[in-house]
Design a protein around this motif. Sequence first.
Motif, mmCIF file in Angstrom:
data_model
loop_
_atom_site.group_PDB
_atom_site.id
_atom_site.type_symbol
_atom_site.label_atom_id
_atom_site.label_comp_id
_atom_site.label_asym_id
_atom_site.label_seq_id
_atom_site.Cartn_x
_atom_site.Cartn_y
_atom_site.Cartn_z
ATOM 1 N N ALA A 112 -18.193 7.942 4.143
ATOM 2 C CA ALA A 112 -17.701 7.464 2.895
ATOM 3 C C ALA A 112 -16.362 7.856 2.523
ATOM 4 O O ALA A 112 -15.401 7.233 2.073
ATOM 5 C CB ALA A 112 -18.776 7.689 1.784
ATOM 6 N N GLU A 113 -15.989 9.034 2.673
ATOM 7 C CA GLU A 113 -14.769 9.741 2.510
ATOM 8 C C GLU A 113 -13.768 9.091 3.723
ATOM 9 O O GLU A 113 -12.460 8.797 3.173
ATOM 10 C CB GLU A 113 -14.503 11.099 2.761
ATOM 11 C CG GLU A 113 -15.183 12.268 1.947
ATOM 12 C CD GLU A 113 -15.408 13.648 2.330
ATOM 13 O OE1 GLU A 113 -14.462 14.069 3.091
ATOM 14 O OE2 GLU A 113 -16.114 14.328 1.650
ATOM 15 N N ASP A 116 -12.897 5.773 2.159
ATOM 16 C CA ASP A 116 -12.092 5.791 0.826
ATOM 17 C C ASP A 116 -10.674 5.996 1.202
ATOM 18 O O ASP A 116 -9.895 5.534 0.681
ATOM 19 C CB ASP A 116 -12.526 7.110 -0.143
ATOM 20 C CG ASP A 116 -13.797 6.515 -0.950
ATOM 21 O OD1 ASP A 116 -14.240 5.108 -0.923
ATOM 22 O OD2 ASP A 116 -14.434 7.367 -1.265
ATOM 23 N N LYS A 119 -9.060 2.847 2.672
ATOM 24 C CA LYS A 119 -8.850 1.925 1.461
ATOM 25 C C LYS A 119 -7.429 2.293 0.780
ATOM 26 O O LYS A 119 -6.728 1.355 0.372
ATOM 27 C CB LYS A 119 -9.931 1.945 0.432
ATOM 28 C CG LYS A 119 -11.198 1.292 0.877
ATOM 29 C CD LYS A 119 -12.610 1.479 0.018
ATOM 30 C CE LYS A 119 -13.546 0.943 0.828
ATOM 31 N NZ LYS A 119 -14.851 1.223 -0.249
ATOM 32 N N LYS A 120 -7.479 3.695 0.421
ATOM 33 C CA LYS A 120 -6.033 4.240 -0.230
ATOM 34 C C LYS A 120 -5.037 3.602 0.717
ATOM 35 O O LYS A 120 -4.009 3.527 0.151
ATOM 36 C CB LYS A 120 -6.236 5.438 -0.560
ATOM 37 C CG LYS A 120 -7.063 5.921 -1.669
ATOM 38 C CD LYS A 120 -7.285 7.405 -1.800
ATOM 39 C CE LYS A 120 -8.346 7.751 -3.002
ATOM 40 N NZ LYS A 120 -8.629 9.365 -2.737
#
Length: 133
Positions: A112-113, A116, A119-120
């Motif tokens: 998940a990290e 993320d 995505k950033k």
Amino acid sequence: MYPVKHISITIRCPPARVYEFASRPQNLPRWAAGLARSEVRREGEAWVTDAPFGRIRIRFVPDNPFGVMDHDVELASGVVVHNPMRVVPNGEGSEFIFTLIRRPDMSDAQFAEDADAVKKDLAQLKAILEGHT
């Protein structure tokens, strides 16, 4: 087979322009902080930089007319992580797609990290190419 996440973002910019910018390793520190935190420099067939998780070596596929920017990232441990990445036409703009493949040693939280962080990075790429930075 490993779990994957296809992470994409629409960019209001022609695919050729997106590809020209995103496929240049020297531009990685400007938009891919999850991968490159320092200058990217050539060493033989690979590109070397400092990532948030240590020094890495990156090998990209050759330039091509298909928007393919797949690359292998060799971690300091010697583990190689394959990262499929593409830009495809979407009307007058582009769809930028990164396929995140979960490594066998990753926890749910780590996966998940990573998602993320991607995505950033893609949001930063969009901001640069659409002129918002």
